[in-house]
Design an enzyme around this catalytic site. Sequence first.
Site, PDB file in Angstrom:
ATOM      1  CG  HIS A 141      -1.974   0.956   1.299  1.00 34.92           C
ATOM      2  ND1 HIS A 141      -1.805   2.285   1.033  1.00 34.92           N
ATOM      3  CD2 HIS A 141      -3.275   0.795   1.580  1.00 34.92           C
ATOM      4  CE1 HIS A 141      -2.965   2.903   1.162  1.00 34.92           C
ATOM      5  NE2 HIS A 141      -3.869   2.013   1.497  1.00 34.92           N
ATOM      6  NE  ARG A 173      -3.902  -5.381  -8.936  1.00 33.57           N
ATOM      7  CZ  ARG A 173      -4.373  -4.129  -8.822  1.00 33.57           C
ATOM      8  NH1 ARG A 173      -5.626  -3.859  -9.168  1.00 33.57           N
ATOM      9  NH2 ARG A 173      -3.631  -3.155  -8.355  1.00 33.57           N
ATOM     10  CD  GLU A 195      -9.788  -1.997 -11.421  1.00 33.43           C
ATOM     11  OE1 GLU A 195      -9.272  -1.313 -10.526  1.00 33.43           O
ATOM     12  OE2 GLU A 195      -9.163  -2.415 -12.406  1.00 33.43           O
ATOM     13  CG  ASP A 218      -9.581   2.458 -10.375  1.00 33.29           C
ATOM     14  OD1 ASP A 218      -9.077   3.496 -10.823  1.00 33.29           O
ATOM     15  OD2 ASP A 218      -8.924   1.545  -9.880  1.00 33.29           O
ATOM     16  NE  ARG A 237     -14.461  -4.372   2.955  1.00 34.75           N
ATOM     17  CZ  ARG A 237     -15.383  -3.631   3.581  1.00 34.75           C
ATOM     18  NH1 ARG A 237     -16.486  -3.283   2.942  1.00 34.75           N
ATOM     19  NH2 ARG A 237     -15.230  -3.249   4.832  1.00 34.75           N
ATOM     20  NE  ARG A 239      -0.401   2.825  -9.279  1.00 34.10           N
ATOM     21  CZ  ARG A 239      -0.794   1.717  -9.892  1.00 34.10           C
ATOM     22  NH1 ARG A 239      -1.974   1.190  -9.604  1.00 34.10           N
ATOM     23  NH2 ARG A 239      -0.027   1.135 -10.789  1.00 34.10           N
TER      24      ARG A 239
END
Length: 922
Positions: free
Chosen positions: A151, A420, A541, A581, A619, A753
Amino acid sequence: MSQIVPDLTPEKDLPLRDDIRLLGRLLGDTIREQEGDAVFDVVERIRQTSIRFHRDEDQIARQELETTLNSLSRGRTNQIIRAYSYFSHLANIAEDQHHVRRSRAHAMAASAPREGTMTRALKLAQEAGVTQGDLQRFFASALVCPVLTAHPTEVRRKSTIDREMEVAQILAQRDRQHLIPEELAASEEALRRAVLTLWQTSILRRNRLKVIDEVVNGLSYYDYTFFQELPRFYAALEDQLAAMEPMWQTQELPSFLRMGSWIGGDRDGNPFVTADALRQALHLQSRQVIGFYLEEIHCLGGELSLDGRYVSISEQLQALVDTSPDHSPHRQDEPYRRAISGIYARLAATAKALGHGEVAHHPAGEAPAYSSVEELAGDLSILHRSLMVNGSGVLARGRLRKLRRAVDVFGFHLASIDLRQNADVHERVVAELIEKACPGTGYAQRAEKDRIAFLLEELRTPRLLTSPYLDYSKETASEIAIIREAAKSHTLYGQAAVSNYVISKASDPSDVLEVALLLKEAGLLRPSTGEMSINIVPLFETIDDLRRCGQVMETLFSMPDYMQLLRSRGQIQEVMLGYSDSNKDGGFLTSGWELYKAEIKLVEVFRKHGVALRLFHGRGGSVGRGGGPSYQAILAQPGGAVQGAIRITEQGEVIAGKYSNPDLGRRNLEILASATLEATLLHTGTPAPRDEYLRTMEELSNHAYQAYRGLVYETEGFERYFWESTVIGEIANLNIGSRPASRTNSRRIEDLRAIPWVFGWAQCRLMLPGWYGFGAAVNAWLQSHSDTGLSLLQEMYREWPFFEALLSNMDMVLAKSNIAIASRYAQLVEDEKLRETIFPRVRREWEDSISKLLAITGQKALLERNPLLARSIRNRFPYLDPLNHLQVELLKRHRAGDADERVVEGIHLSINGIAAGLRNSG
């Protein structure tokens, strides 16, 4: 307006107040001793003035603040920021310990089981007539998986987290033990040492994290919490079930609660996640978990000193003894120790074979490595069964029980790492591979229908597209390398090591088929048998993608080839829904509504085709990114959306908040499991919301969408307003993550982002992504439904869990916002006309959103129904608000050209402190 409920501290919360005062006093003493009375006096003066300004935007207080802050030297400013930042961290510790204290008080008082516990969930199931067979089937197929992610707003160092944990442990000791005066004094001195160490330790990292640093940070939570608390969770649950029904006494639960990770596999927009990074992440994870097993097995050998002259053993255990390399005469009559020595030797050989280096305790001799974790689990089961049948069952329920569960949960891989990547990257890679193998195919120019036909044909043939004799672009070579590395991990650690491939920005069926084609290149998809070794998980998204996801899955399920692949995965399809998003794209209300509708559509499509749905919820920590209480969020899903399985991302500062404390960590894991059980077994027959509710929500969403888009995407200059009125530019340069703040070099909001988008608004205390558009939506609704409009919204709040959860989360966000402080950040916008065009508009919407929220919920003040959070805010905000004022002053200096590194350091320190005070800001 909208004052939070006043402080009427109940008796049960007095220990929290005492802990906060104790820690505050120790911090104050430390500041006086280390920096002098002058610094402490300034800290207090700023705090008191900030409270006056917070109360009613007192303009005299504003001027006093600005005068005081402007007069501070650079070094003094940073001392003040560190003081307030550490108070926020210490207040968090006290609060967490109070949650643990209250949980223990409920347990000791034998109170009714609380919401979010397995005890309550099982009781509700029993009362609802759920049979033991239903429970067995649930546990047999269930999957609950928190997925830890790196993160770019997590700024705390492990050094500070370790010291904070020391403070927490000392507070717990003071609370649980009756200490004599000498012990109390020693305890306070230990706290004083920990606080002093914190004060003398840098909060900030001096260098930007690498991916491997993020992996190491994530692994620390296994030592803090997961290794011990997950096995304890299972043991307690098995005992609860056995107490309810004798049949459970002879059964062991399947390990349905497991860990996942994106750290080392999530390369969407992160060029530093490579095949080598994935290899290192897998290696470090394996080393961590096997090291844990080795230490536990070593301790187990010390405990099971049973003498073969006094106890009988099973034939299988005797076989382990016979093959053990341990021939010490000191243990010739201790069969369990000899068997355990053999297990240790085999696991040590496994560690060596996997390249883990020397083990802590040398094995008794040479032994063959385990070829799979199942072999290790089998040997431990032999120990268990021998103890059980020979009168030593209580010994089997100790360390061995927890170790066996840990082996079943963590395997040799620890946590499943998801891969991903963005769908656009897959498209480019597949187009290049096809063009190299079949020049002139023109895949990139083909329409969707033609792409699907081409991909299906390629998936049917065992021929590979890649060749060692061709050169590929750096991007393509990297993508192929990481997929091949995933295939290698299956051989080394088992298929669970890398079991999911998430496709960001999925919008078409070809996005899924392109990944299938890439998996084939590494042998993870085998056309000859129609088998696939990894789940392909589309992530929907944007608002448009959410609206189309049902049709995308309908098209895929209509393909016999794809359904064959699904059958090899147990006829289960995972779909990920992106809260971040969709919110940035359409705003809080529309995002939540489109996610809800998407789930309804997915349930219909999956039911039609007989495919089991597993939802993966992306989340974040903040409400603007899908955050909020997990229990309520899971139960607010539409009927049929939770089919015994759920995966949820846990991110950044939320990981530290939830899992650095073992007691809280266990509680948070249990919340996920209990909510999943309730949603699956108790809410399957929940009636659909009334059509009137659905129509109302659709209309509210349309109004909110127009308001949000009108501000963010259609107001000229808003992009500049955002960059100048928040710390987004400074965040982009922080040494706090391996991933860039934007997907491209653009400053466009579309390319930013979602995490820094939300984090930037949180830092300036506006929290815009968590509420903007709600007031406008309700106003528009009431204008066209003036007679019964408000009463209907109030009814929806009372009767519909989705709407109640939506408003509850917004209540939290608005309580944490502060328009007075936000007005100071607005002053950072150089263009006065732009500033006066946007901020008054935002203020009106903020006021409208609060008034409409209170009208619908019937509250007189924010957080009236959430006294725990109201208490938290009262405790921390007098120390949080000054950080915002200091940050504003530092931003002014920095943007005016002050290049002193202490100014930059001060900004970074303030970001840390504000994030700590808000707790769920990104």
